[in-house]
Write a protein that holds these residues in place. Structure first.
Motif, PDB file in Angstrom:
ATOM      1  N   GLY A   1       1.153  -1.147   0.166  1.00  0.00           N
ATOM      2  CA  GLY A   1       0.265   0.294   0.049  1.00  0.00           C
ATOM      3  C   GLY A   1       0.778   0.854  -0.293  1.00  0.00           C
ATOM      4  N   VAL A   2       0.613   2.557  -0.906  1.00  0.00           N
ATOM      5  CA  VAL A   2       0.994   3.445  -0.496  1.00  0.00           C
ATOM      6  C   VAL A   2      -0.410   4.472  -0.898  1.00  0.00           C
ATOM      7  CG1 VAL A   2       3.062   2.886  -2.191  1.00  0.00           C
ATOM      8  CG2 VAL A   2       0.986   4.217  -3.330  1.00  0.00           C
ATOM      9  N   VAL A   3       0.882   6.152  -0.132  1.00  0.00           N
ATOM     10  CA  VAL A   3       0.332   7.108  -0.103  1.00  0.00           C
ATOM     11  C   VAL A   3       0.905   8.177  -0.086  1.00  0.00           C
ATOM     12  CG1 VAL A   3      -0.185   6.953   2.003  1.00  0.00           C
ATOM     13  CG2 VAL A   3      -1.649   8.611   1.101  1.00  0.00           C
ATOM     14  N   SER A   4       0.587   9.416  -0.681  1.00  0.00           N
ATOM     15  CA  SER A   4       1.653  10.484  -0.823  1.00  0.00           C
ATOM     16  C   SER A   4       0.599  11.678  -0.324  1.00  0.00           C
ATOM     17  CB  SER A   4       2.067  10.919  -1.892  1.00  0.00           C
ATOM     18  OG  SER A   4       2.509   9.663  -3.050  1.00  0.00           O
ATOM     19  N   VAL A   5       1.241  12.858   0.447  1.00  0.00           N
ATOM     20  CA  VAL A   5       0.655  13.477   1.021  1.00  0.00           C
ATOM     21  C   VAL A   5       1.652  15.154   0.616  1.00  0.00           C
ATOM     22  CG1 VAL A   5       0.310  15.046   2.721  1.00  0.00           C
ATOM     23  CG2 VAL A   5       0.393  12.518   2.984  1.00  0.00           C
ATOM     24  N   PHE A   6       0.464  16.004  -0.174  1.00  0.00           N
ATOM     25  CA  PHE A   6       1.383  16.891  -0.724  1.00  0.00           C
ATOM     26  C   PHE A   6       0.485  18.395  -0.356  1.00  0.00           C
ATOM     27  CE2 PHE A   6       1.178  13.783  -4.114  1.00  0.00           C
ATOM     28  CZ  PHE A   6       2.189  14.152  -5.080  1.00  0.00           C
ATOM     29  N   GLU A   7       1.424  19.629  -0.005  1.00  0.00           N
ATOM     30  CA  GLU A   7       1.311  20.598   0.549  1.00  0.00           C
ATOM     31  C   GLU A   7       0.568  21.226  -0.808  1.00  0.00           C
ATOM     32  OE1 GLU A   7       4.726  23.201   1.750  1.00  0.00           O
ATOM     33  OE2 GLU A   7       4.991  21.274   3.765  1.00  0.00           O
ATOM     34  N   ASN A   8      -0.567  21.333  -0.541  1.00  0.00           N
ATOM     35  CA  ASN A   8      -1.350  21.726  -1.725  1.00  0.00           C
ATOM     36  C   ASN A   8      -2.670  22.460  -1.431  1.00  0.00           C
ATOM     37  OD1 ASN A   8      -2.237  23.176  -4.119  1.00  0.00           O
ATOM     38  ND2 ASN A   8      -2.322  20.575  -5.042  1.00  0.00           N
TER      39      ASN A   8
ATOM     40  N   LEU B   1      -5.550  -2.041   5.480  1.00  0.00           N
ATOM     41  CA  LEU B   1      -5.209  -1.264   5.758  1.00  0.00           C
ATOM     42  C   LEU B   1      -4.610  -0.267   5.332  1.00  0.00           C
ATOM     43  CD1 LEU B   1      -2.778  -4.791   4.167  1.00  0.00           C
ATOM     44  CD2 LEU B   1      -2.816  -4.034   6.520  1.00  0.00           C
ATOM     45  N   GLY B   2      -6.091   0.216   4.842  1.00  0.00           N
ATOM     46  CA  GLY B   2      -5.616   1.589   4.192  1.00  0.00           C
ATOM     47  C   GLY B   2      -6.476   2.107   5.152  1.00  0.00           C
ATOM     48  N   ASN B   3      -6.631   1.933   6.418  1.00  0.00           N
ATOM     49  CA  ASN B   3      -6.955   2.809   7.296  1.00  0.00           C
ATOM     50  C   ASN B   3      -6.049   2.810   8.280  1.00  0.00           C
ATOM     51  OD1 ASN B   3      -9.603   1.997   7.167  1.00  0.00           O
ATOM     52  ND2 ASN B   3      -9.970   0.969   8.591  1.00  0.00           N
ATOM     53  N   PHE B   4      -5.120   2.402   8.130  1.00  0.00           N
ATOM     54  CA  PHE B   4      -3.541   2.295   8.913  1.00  0.00           C
ATOM     55  C   PHE B   4      -3.206   3.651   7.993  1.00  0.00           C
ATOM     56  CE2 PHE B   4      -3.562  -2.191  10.360  1.00  0.00           C
ATOM     57  CZ  PHE B   4      -3.024  -1.828  11.822  1.00  0.00           C
ATOM     58  N   LEU B   5      -3.390   3.375   6.580  1.00  0.00           N
ATOM     59  CA  LEU B   5      -2.258   4.872   5.835  1.00  0.00           C
ATOM     60  C   LEU B   5      -3.460   5.698   6.093  1.00  0.00           C
ATOM     61  CD1 LEU B   5      -2.156   3.092   2.847  1.00  0.00           C
ATOM     62  CD2 LEU B   5      -0.540   3.731   3.764  1.00  0.00           C
ATOM     63  N   ILE B   6      -4.416   5.904   5.723  1.00  0.00           N
ATOM     64  CA  ILE B   6      -4.927   7.159   6.435  1.00  0.00           C
ATOM     65  C   ILE B   6      -5.047   8.261   7.551  1.00  0.00           C
ATOM     66  CG2 ILE B   6      -7.031   8.161   5.737  1.00  0.00           C
ATOM     67  CD1 ILE B   6      -6.067   7.769   3.474  1.00  0.00           C
ATOM     68  N   ASN B   7      -4.653   6.892   8.698  1.00  0.00           N
ATOM     69  CA  ASN B   7      -4.377   7.212   9.887  1.00  0.00           C
ATOM     70  C   ASN B   7      -2.803   7.978  10.211  1.00  0.00           C
ATOM     71  OD1 ASN B   7      -6.609   6.848  10.934  1.00  0.00           O
ATOM     72  ND2 ASN B   7      -5.893   4.302  11.859  1.00  0.00           N
ATOM     73  N   GLN B   8      -1.850   7.528   9.259  1.00  0.00           N
ATOM     74  CA  GLN B   8      -0.537   7.510   9.336  1.00  0.00           C
ATOM     75  C   GLN B   8      -0.114   8.967   8.433  1.00  0.00           C
ATOM     76  OE1 GLN B   8       1.524   6.252  10.238  1.00  0.00           O
ATOM     77  NE2 GLN B   8       3.681   8.414   9.807  1.00  0.00           N
ATOM     78  N   THR B   9      -1.188   9.217   7.991  1.00  0.00           N
ATOM     79  CA  THR B   9      -0.951  10.502   6.803  1.00  0.00           C
ATOM     80  C   THR B   9      -2.008  11.457   7.847  1.00  0.00           C
ATOM     81  OG1 THR B   9      -1.676   9.237   4.710  1.00  0.00           O
ATOM     82  CG2 THR B   9      -2.339  11.395   4.437  1.00  0.00           C
ATOM     83  N   GLU B  10      -3.108  11.278   8.513  1.00  0.00           N
ATOM     84  CA  GLU B  10      -3.456  12.288   8.947  1.00  0.00           C
ATOM     85  C   GLU B  10      -2.554  12.799  10.695  1.00  0.00           C
ATOM     86  OE1 GLU B  10      -7.165  10.558  11.078  1.00  0.00           O
ATOM     87  OE2 GLU B  10      -8.437  10.878   8.512  1.00  0.00           O
ATOM     88  N   GLU B  11      -2.336  11.804  11.091  1.00  0.00           N
ATOM     89  CA  GLU B  11      -1.411  12.089  11.888  1.00  0.00           C
ATOM     90  C   GLU B  11       0.330  12.808  11.399  1.00  0.00           C
ATOM     91  OE1 GLU B  11      -1.318  11.562  15.499  1.00  0.00           O
ATOM     92  OE2 GLU B  11      -3.166  10.510  14.639  1.00  0.00           O
ATOM     93  N   TYR B  12       0.576  12.593  10.066  1.00  0.00           N
ATOM     94  CA  TYR B  12       1.897  13.382   9.580  1.00  0.00           C
ATOM     95  C   TYR B  12       1.528  14.572   9.456  1.00  0.00           C
ATOM     96  CZ  TYR B  12       4.962  14.925   6.190  1.00  0.00           C
ATOM     97  OH  TYR B  12       5.860  16.236   5.703  1.00  0.00           O
ATOM     98  N   ALA B  13       0.006  14.500   8.938  1.00  0.00           N
ATOM     99  CA  ALA B  13      -0.601  16.519   8.756  1.00  0.00           C
ATOM    100  C   ALA B  13      -0.545  16.500   9.832  1.00  0.00           C
ATOM    101  CB  ALA B  13      -1.938  16.190   7.949  1.00  0.00           C
ATOM    102  N   LYS B  14      -1.091  16.463  10.830  1.00  0.00           N
ATOM    103  CA  LYS B  14      -1.247  17.004  12.010  1.00  0.00           C
ATOM    104  C   LYS B  14      -0.399  17.516  13.168  1.00  0.00           C
ATOM    105  CE  LYS B  14      -5.261  14.689  14.041  1.00  0.00           C
ATOM    106  NZ  LYS B  14      -5.495  13.696  14.311  1.00  0.00           N
ATOM    107  N   PHE B  15       1.248  16.672  12.046  1.00  0.00           N
ATOM    108  CA  PHE B  15       2.447  17.263  13.505  1.00  0.00           C
ATOM    109  C   PHE B  15       3.238  18.018  12.243  1.00  0.00           C
ATOM    110  CE2 PHE B  15       7.219  16.411  12.758  1.00  0.00           C
ATOM    111  CZ  PHE B  15       7.478  16.863  14.482  1.00  0.00           C
ATOM    112  N   GLN B  16       2.139  18.514  10.928  1.00  0.00           N
ATOM    113  CA  GLN B  16       2.776  18.731  10.245  1.00  0.00           C
ATOM    114  C   GLN B  16       2.385  20.728  10.573  1.00  0.00           C
ATOM    115  OE1 GLN B  16       6.110  19.779   7.992  1.00  0.00           O
ATOM    116  NE2 GLN B  16       6.099  17.571   9.202  1.00  0.00           N
ATOM    117  N   ASN B  17       1.088  21.148  11.221  1.00  0.00           N
ATOM    118  CA  ASN B  17       0.128  21.773  12.148  1.00  0.00           C
ATOM    119  C   ASN B  17      -0.791  22.060  10.675  1.00  0.00           C
ATOM    120  OD1 ASN B  17       1.061  22.366  14.328  1.00  0.00           O
ATOM    121  ND2 ASN B  17       2.962  23.274  13.232  1.00  0.00           N
ATOM    122  N   ALA B  18      -0.666  21.289   9.778  1.00  0.00           N
ATOM    123  CA  ALA B  18      -1.877  21.563   8.446  1.00  0.00           C
ATOM    124  C   ALA B  18      -3.519  20.996   9.549  1.00  0.00           C
ATOM    125  CB  ALA B  18      -1.954  20.451   7.775  1.00  0.00           C
ATOM    126  N   SER B  19      -4.636  21.834   8.706  1.00  0.00           N
ATOM    127  CA  SER B  19      -5.524  22.531   9.537  1.00  0.00           C
ATOM    128  C   SER B  19      -6.985  21.208   8.730  1.00  0.00           C
ATOM    129  CB  SER B  19      -6.246  23.571   9.717  1.00  0.00           C
ATOM    130  OG  SER B  19      -6.209  24.369   8.405  1.00  0.00           O
TER     131      SER B  19
END
Length: 145
Positions: free
Chosen positions: A52-59, A86-104
């Motif tokens: 599984g993969v997911v990418s997160v962009f500042e956009n 497994l997709g839930n794990f990826l999305i949860n990781q993405t959300e945690e990363y975005a929060k850590f980056q202070n994205a709202s």
């Protein structure tokens, strides 16, 4: 055993192609912004295999007024590993990363077939359906963090 790691954009291709670009050339797996320093790619490994993969962009999307937004792109889990959480794990990781980056806000263009998956994770549709040429019907979905 499940593990999520930061990977390169090229490493995403082995999952992006069969899931998101089936029948298309490998070059179609390269997304604008993939190799920017601010873009992160996460790989989900199951028993040491990338499945599984997911990418997160500042956009920033004009649909939202939030100052710092991030966009999810290229979310994919190999077909034989889908519907196992497994997709839930990826999305949860993405959300945690975005929060850590202070994205709202996290937003993305969801394929029509994936809307129910994202709705279960509390993402909401904004606007009407639209077509991405040679890919299919999509909806913009989002979640405030």
């Amino acid at each position: 055993m499940i593990k999520i790691k930061i990977i390169s954009s090229k490493e995403t291709y082995s999952v992006r192609q069969p899931v998101l670009r089936a029948g298309k050339p490998i070059e179609s797996c390269l997304f604008d912004g993939d190799d920017l320093e601010t873009t992160k790619h996460f790989g989900l490994y199951f028993d040491e295999n990338l499945v599984g993969v997911v990418s997160v962009f500042e956009n920033k999307s004009n649909n939202f007024h939030d100052e710092y937004q991030m966009q999810i792109r290229g979310m994919a889990v190999l077909e034989e590993y889908q519907k196992k959480g497994l997709g839930n794990f990826l999305i949860n990781q993405t959300e945690e990363y975005a929060k850590f980056q202070n994205a709202s806000l996290l937003w993305f263009n969801a394929r029509e077939t994936a809307v129910a998956f994202y709705e279960k994770l509390n993402y909401t549709i904004i606007g009407s359906a639209f077509e991405i040429q040679n890919i299919g019907i999509h909806y913009v979905m989002y979640k405030h963090l």
